[in-house]
Scaffold this active site. Structure first.
Site, short mmCIF file in Angstrom:
data_model
loop_
_atom_site.label_atom_id
_atom_site.label_comp_id
_atom_site.label_asym_id
_atom_site.label_seq_id
_atom_site.Cartn_x
_atom_site.Cartn_y
_atom_site.Cartn_z
N SER A 182 0.84 -1.20 0.00
CA SER A 182 0.00 0.00 0.00
C SER A 182 0.87 1.24 0.00
O SER A 182 2.08 1.18 0.27
CB SER A 182 -0.93 0.02 1.23
OG SER A 182 -0.16 0.12 2.42
N GLY A 183 0.24 2.35 -0.30
CA GLY A 183 0.92 3.63 -0.24
C GLY A 183 0.06 4.61 0.50
O GLY A 183 -1.15 4.38 0.72
N ARG A 184 0.66 5.72 0.90
CA ARG A 184 -0.10 6.76 1.59
C ARG A 184 0.55 8.10 1.32
O ARG A 184 1.77 8.18 1.10
CB ARG A 184 -0.17 6.49 3.10
CG ARG A 184 1.16 6.50 3.80
CD ARG A 184 1.12 5.82 5.16
NE ARG A 184 0.68 4.45 5.10
CZ ARG A 184 1.43 3.42 4.71
NH1 ARG A 184 2.67 3.63 4.30
NH2 ARG A 184 0.95 2.22 4.68
N HIS A 192 15.02 5.64 1.98
CA HIS A 192 14.81 4.24 2.33
C HIS A 192 13.80 4.25 3.46
O HIS A 192 14.03 4.83 4.52
CB HIS A 192 16.15 3.65 2.77
CG HIS A 192 16.12 2.17 3.05
ND1 HIS A 192 15.03 1.54 3.60
CD2 HIS A 192 17.06 1.22 2.88
CE1 HIS A 192 15.30 0.25 3.76
NE2 HIS A 192 16.52 0.03 3.32
N ASP A 193 12.64 3.62 3.27
CA ASP A 193 11.56 3.78 4.24
C ASP A 193 11.95 3.37 5.65
O ASP A 193 11.48 3.96 6.63
CB ASP A 193 10.29 3.04 3.79
CG ASP A 193 10.51 1.58 3.43
OD1 ASP A 193 11.63 1.06 3.63
OD2 ASP A 193 9.55 0.96 2.92
N THR A 194 12.84 2.39 5.79
CA THR A 194 13.29 2.01 7.12
C THR A 194 14.11 3.12 7.75
O THR A 194 14.03 3.36 8.97
CB THR A 194 14.10 0.72 7.08
OG1 THR A 194 13.36 -0.28 6.40
CG2 THR A 194 14.42 0.23 8.48
N THR A 216 5.60 -4.66 5.49
CA THR A 216 5.71 -5.84 4.63
C THR A 216 6.95 -6.66 5.02
O THR A 216 6.91 -7.89 5.08
CB THR A 216 5.81 -5.40 3.16
OG1 THR A 216 4.65 -4.65 2.81
CG2 THR A 216 5.92 -6.61 2.24
N GLY A 248 3.37 -0.37 10.84
CA GLY A 248 2.05 -0.99 10.91
C GLY A 248 1.97 -2.11 11.92
O GLY A 248 0.93 -2.32 12.56
#
Length: 482
Positions: A22-24, A241-243, A264, A415
């Protein structure tokens, strides 16, 4: 979360945060003391398969991101800045006339063939000792080698990692943000720049690699017409980098903590100021990734909520309509209330990385563990979450031993922090308290870097985390007495 009158904060920004399922788009105001999330626009991200393999619909992601930015702009004041973060590894290839074709998905099997080709030229053990980056098939280095072998790079002018690709489409220059570069397998130690020696050794064209920039760099302005007429909105690189963005928003007080960023993927580790390149660290599957302000995330990467999401997809509950959403919530509520199954599986097993037939793969692992696969779906979800908790607890122990960090508390963000089953399982298995939240850590880290780049926030990483603590309702899980 404390309420601020809209407009009392001088800085409003948007985070485009893209995940594997998903994205937001998240809008927030920051006043130097607190961050308030004003709005969230969520959308689905689903891969597709064609004759070449598993792919991402990057152009649809862009359209969904633009729709979110437009909607949130209409609901409030103009954005000073927009920043984009996404998962690591994947990229788009730009030719003279735009995107070559849909970007490949990191889980595509093409790297099964390219992995040994890279290993023959640049042995993974040597690379780890030099850079601290472990070898994973999902990495950019193995994907680019697959592209080279397929002749796909001959007309390519630029390779842009996924967050940089979407930022470019929004109006940014063609650049590569350093925290994401550090995880590609093609960077100098600590991700300071591309490693020309490794690129040449693999026969990759040097022209495709863009300039590397640090988080907090203004690289362009949002294209006129995407937001409201008259807006001037910067595009600012974040820890893309999302992390890296998520760990910025870990609400820690000091350095004696471990982090778990669960989406994920689930990434477990500690924050240090140096690379850890021992043979023991490599054999344990840990890697080193660049963080904000020169920090290093020493962590282990494994499948996270991907396992649950694949089960949900198999059960036909992955739609975005009201009925599917209600069914998922009901399933998770039943999982919360279900008793423990008494059996755990190794969620680090590579068999859980590929899409499809997830419940059959879990059943295989359950049988190997000497248990019986539950027939109730809620019990399967609970089994997976408890198993993830046990896996994380082992990785925390390993990270502490390998790094020398005396871990006193574990911070669970993303999440997965909304799952009391997961948080309590980590606490019970590790014997350490777990602080859960924020669930929107990635977007918060993204926005705080933008705020600092534009002078709304001053100071270092500790100052950003102080704002997170002041802005978030956190939940503490104590380990059960044994």
């Amino acid at each position: 979360m404390p309420e601020l009158p809209l407009g009392s904060a001088t800085f409003r920004a948007a985070a485009v945060d893209l995940g594997g399922s998903s994205g937001r788009v998240v809008s927030a105001t920051v006043d130097g003391e607190r961050l308030r999330i004003d709005g969230v626009h969520r959308f689905r991200n689903r891969a597709f398969t064609d004759e070449l393999g598993l792919r991402w619909d990057a152009q649809r992601l862009y359209r969904d991101a633009v729709a979110g930015l437009t909607r949130l702009r209409q609901e409030g004041h103009a954005f000073t800045s927009v920043g984009v973060d996404a998962w690591s590894g994947d990229y788009g290839l730009l030719a003279y006339d735009g995107l070559l074709d849909a970007p490949f998905h990191q889980r595509d099997a093409r790297t099964d063939r390219s992995f040994p080709l890279v290993e023959a030229i640049l042995p993974a053990a040597d690379a780890f000792r030099e850079t601290g980056v472990t070898a994973l098939p999902i990495m950019t280095i193995y994907q680019l080698m697959a592209d080279r072998e397929a002749g796909r790079l001959e007309t390519v002018q630029r390779m842009l990692l996924m967050p940089d690709l979407l930022a470019h489409w929004l109006g940014a220059e063609e650049v590569a943000e350093a925290t994401n570069v550090s995880s590609t397998g093609l960077a100098l130690p600590r991700g300071n720049d591309w490693d020309a020696r490794r690129i040449e050794a693999l026969g990759l064209p040097s022209r495709i690699f863009p300039e590397t920039v640090e988080p907090g760099t203004v690289t362009g302005h949002v294209t006129e017409g995407i937001l409201a007429p008259g807006d001037t909105t910067d595009i600012t690189t974040v820890a893309s980098h999302d992390t890296a963005s998520a760990v910025i928003a870990v609400p820690a007080h000091d350095e004696n903590f471990a982090f778990v960023s669960c989406g994920t993927w689930i990434l477990t580790g500690v924050e240090v100021d140096h690379l850890i390149t021992s043979d023991r660290a490599r054999e344990a599957g840990f890697t080193n990734e660049l963080g904000l302000d020169g920090t290093v995330r020493f962590l282990r990467i494994a499948a996270g909520l991907w396992i649950v999401n694949e089960c949900v997809r198999e059960w036909g509950l992955d739609g975005w309509g009201a009925r599917s959403t209600a069914a998922r919530r009901e399933l998770l509520a039943r999982a919360d209330a279900a008793p423990s199954t008494g059996v755990l599986v190794d969620t680090g097993d590579p068999r859980l990385l590929r899409p499809g037939q997830m419940t059959a793969r879990i059943a295989e692992l359950v049988a190997e563990a000497g248990g019986r696969m539950p027939t109730d779906r809620a019990a399967v979800v609970r089994l997976v979450l408890e198993s993830l908790g046990a896996f994380v607890a082992r990785q925390v122990e390993e990270a502490a031993a390998l790094s020398g960090v005396d871990v006193q508390v574990i911070h669970l963000v993303g999440g997965g922090s909304e799952s009391s089953i997961l948080a309590q399982a980590v606490a019970d298995r590790s014997g350490r308290p777990v602080v859960a939240g924020p669930s929107e850590a990635t977007s918060m880290g993204n926005i705080l870097v933008q705020a600092r780049a534009h002078g709304e926030v001053r100071g270092g990483l500790g100052d950003l985390r102080r704002i997170v603590r002041a802005s978030t309702d956190l939940r503490r899980h104590e380990p059960a007495l044994r």
